[in-house]
Design a protein around this motif. Structure first.
Motif, short mmCIF file in Angstrom:
data_model
loop_
_atom_site.label_atom_id
_atom_site.label_comp_id
_atom_site.label_asym_id
_atom_site.label_seq_id
_atom_site.Cartn_x
_atom_site.Cartn_y
_atom_site.Cartn_z
N TYR A 191 4.08 -1.25 -6.08
CA TYR A 191 4.71 -1.48 -4.78
C TYR A 191 4.30 -2.83 -4.20
O TYR A 191 5.10 -3.51 -3.54
CB TYR A 191 4.32 -0.34 -3.83
CG TYR A 191 4.96 -0.43 -2.47
CD1 TYR A 191 6.29 -0.07 -2.28
CD2 TYR A 191 4.24 -0.90 -1.37
CE1 TYR A 191 6.89 -0.16 -1.03
CE2 TYR A 191 4.83 -0.98 -0.11
CZ TYR A 191 6.16 -0.62 0.04
OH TYR A 191 6.75 -0.72 1.28
N ARG A 192 3.08 -3.25 -4.50
CA ARG A 192 2.57 -4.49 -3.93
C ARG A 192 3.10 -5.74 -4.64
O ARG A 192 2.68 -6.86 -4.32
CB ARG A 192 1.04 -4.47 -3.91
CG ARG A 192 0.52 -3.38 -3.00
CD ARG A 192 -0.98 -3.36 -2.87
NE ARG A 192 -1.41 -4.27 -1.79
CZ ARG A 192 -2.63 -4.23 -1.26
NH1 ARG A 192 -3.52 -3.35 -1.69
NH2 ARG A 192 -2.95 -5.06 -0.31
N LEU A 251 6.00 -6.48 -3.87
CA LEU A 251 6.73 -6.96 -2.70
C LEU A 251 5.88 -7.94 -1.91
O LEU A 251 4.65 -7.82 -1.87
CB LEU A 251 7.10 -5.78 -1.79
CG LEU A 251 8.15 -4.80 -2.31
CD1 LEU A 251 8.20 -3.58 -1.39
CD2 LEU A 251 9.52 -5.46 -2.40
N ALA A 253 6.31 -5.38 2.20
CA ALA A 253 5.68 -4.11 1.81
C ALA A 253 5.20 -3.35 3.03
O ALA A 253 5.40 -2.13 3.15
CB ALA A 253 4.52 -4.39 0.85
N CYS A 265 0.41 4.29 -0.87
CA CYS A 265 0.83 2.95 -0.47
C CYS A 265 0.46 2.67 0.98
O CYS A 265 0.04 1.56 1.33
CB CYS A 265 2.34 2.77 -0.68
SG CYS A 265 2.83 2.60 -2.41
#
Length: 492
Positions: A190-191, A193, A198, A225
């Motif tokens: 996810y990171r 982004l 994010a 997250c």
């Protein structure tokens, strides 16, 4: 003129329950859609005064939205539902929908990037992100205008991740839920982004009272997250004193003085609709045609997918080719019926993928086909009746996505199957959580293991296949669309 606040229940989604075609004479032809939301919203009845807010997707939709203005579409077009369709500027919509939602957020959550070369977050991305913010703001404005005091608002999916926080700013009195129909990426992925993006997506969803997901796995990844990116506190099962130190499944996220509850609702198949629809005349006609194409005394391996990158059609074909290579006894005794319906063909990467699917199917047929046997029957024109016919006759269903929020095909086949169907299922599909015990489970990247699973599925006895199918069908229909929708509504 201000829109009167009349709606106690609202649904927001990119795609609405109706689409329009614009004729050369300026006339509009409406076509109603289906799916879980349409079925779910019908569960609350026409007297609930619910409103569905959606975006205009094409020229016909925009014309209909412009003619309606700030009013609702003609209820004769929508099956009686109150629908407000937003005329978002085409360039803003394209940048938000294709540039961010489908080319960034979808890729992040399905782990699709080839990281040595992508993603690249540059000035063009920044412009697209600004469009995504504007697109979400248009929804937040419309919902704020339509909702009565303390109304319940159910916001759907990754297209509208910023809406809950934006709506909270406009209408703090509302009860707001967000539902993610996709998987959720683990923190390290996810990171990828940009940091502010994010954080912005997470903050957007945490603006709601509740964030819901298809499986506990995706809810847990979201919580992870929030902790990694925002430093949020995660409340877990077993946290009896409320200090956030439980060790079970994540149940809430605490951030900046607010608590957003987490929920899981595993959308199921609509058994009544599927069984009724699958016995209609047009399905019977296609069933006859498919059986003729397969040939007598042959088994069938069926897949039904859009040519979406995450569906893993290419590796499925490679596994079938490996089956024919390593088990020559199946040659001329099995046909792979592959429905690969084109998806997102306005994006080059999807056009290229669709072409690769075609090419591999042709190569398999050229290598192994005989005068009386075509190993792969590839169909690329979308035809729901034909899909249902394939469900009815399938001996084996191949559902091997790289990653999938749920995958309703895995749930629909057992419901419609006539003689029982062995399910070869990716462990990366959300459906695995409910169906894994009675499926043949595979690692979607492992072509060799998938070929072995196809062989085992083809060899499964009729009795075992029928028993597994009964259990699969029961699990698949545990939370049909109407119950799924009402469960979200009640939880708010």
């Amino acid at each position: 003129m201000a829109v009167p606040r009349t709606a106690p229940i609202l649904v927001a989604s990119n795609r609405g329950p109706v689409s329009y075609t614009l004729g050369q004479d300026g006339s509009l032809t409406a076509r109603r859609g289906g799916g879980g939301l349409v079925s779910g919203l019908s569960a609350i009845g026409p007297d609930a005064n619910a409103v569905w807010v959606c975006a205009a997707l094409g020229e016909g939709d925009r014309a209909a939205a412009q003619r309606a203005g700030d009013s609702h579409l003609n209820p004769g077009d929508t099956g009686g539902q109150q629908v407000r369709m937003l005329d978002i500027a085409p360039d803003v919509f394209a940048a938000a929908y294709n540039g961010i939602a489908n080319s960034v957020l979808w890729f992040i959550h399905h782990l699709l990037y080839q990281t040595p070369v992508e993603p690249v977050f540059d000035a063009e991305f920044a412009d697209q992100w600004a469009a995504y913010e504007a697109y979400n703001a248009a929804f937040a404005d419309a919902l704020a205008e339509e909702a009565v005091d303390e109304a319940a608002v159910l916001v759907q999916d990754y297209h509208l991740a910023l809406v809950p926080a934006m709506l909270r700013e406009r209408r703090p009195d509302l009860r707001i839920g967000h539902f993610s129909h996709t998987p959720w990426a683990p923190p390290d992925y996810y990171r990828l982004l940009p940091d502010e993006v994010a954080a912005g997506v997470l903050r957007g969803i945490l603006g709601g009272d509740r964030a819901a997901f298809l499986t506990e796995r995706w809810a847990g990844a979201f919580a992870d997250c929030c902790a990694a990116v925002l430093g949020a506190e995660i409340v877990r099962d077993g946290d009896g004193d409320g200090d956030g130190d439980g060790d079970g499944a994540a149940t809430a996220v605490r951030f900046e003085g607010r608590e957003t509850r987490l929920g899981v609702h595993g959308l199921g198949a609509d058994a009544d609709f599927l069984r009724q629809r699958s016995r209609q005349a047009d399905v019977d006609e296609r069933l006859t045609s498919l059986r003729a194409q397969i040939g007598p005394d042959r088994k069938s391996i069926v897949r039904v997918d859009r040519t979406e990158l995450s569906k893993n059609i290419v590796r499925g074909l490679l596994a079938y080719r490996r089956l024919l290579e390593t088990h020559p006894e199946w040659r001329e005794r099995v046909v792979h019926v592959a429905f690969a319906y084109p998806s997102r063909q306005d994006l080059a990467v999807y056009r290229d993928y669709t072409e690769r699917v075609r090419r591999i199917a042709e190569e398999i047929n050229a290598e192994y086909g005989t005068e009386g046997w075509t190993p792969v029957a590839l169909h690329v024109k979308d035809d729901f009746a034909r899909s249902l016919a394939a469900y009815r006759l399938a001996d084996v269903a191949l559902v091997n996505p790289i990653r999938d929020g749920m995958n309703l095909v895995a749930k629909e086949v057992p419901v419609v199957s006539e003689r029982g169907c062995a399910l070869v299922l990716s462990r990366e599909a959300g459906a695995y959580a409910e169906l894994g015990d009675d499926a043949l489970v595979v690692n979607p990247y492992d072509v060799e293991a998938t070929a072995r699973a196809l062989d085992a599925a083809l060899r499964m006895s009729d009795g075992e296949r029928a028993d597994r199918t009964k259990r699969l069908a029961a699990a698949a229909t545990a939370l049909p669309p109407q119950a799924w929708f009402l469960a979200q509504l009640r939880a708010l």
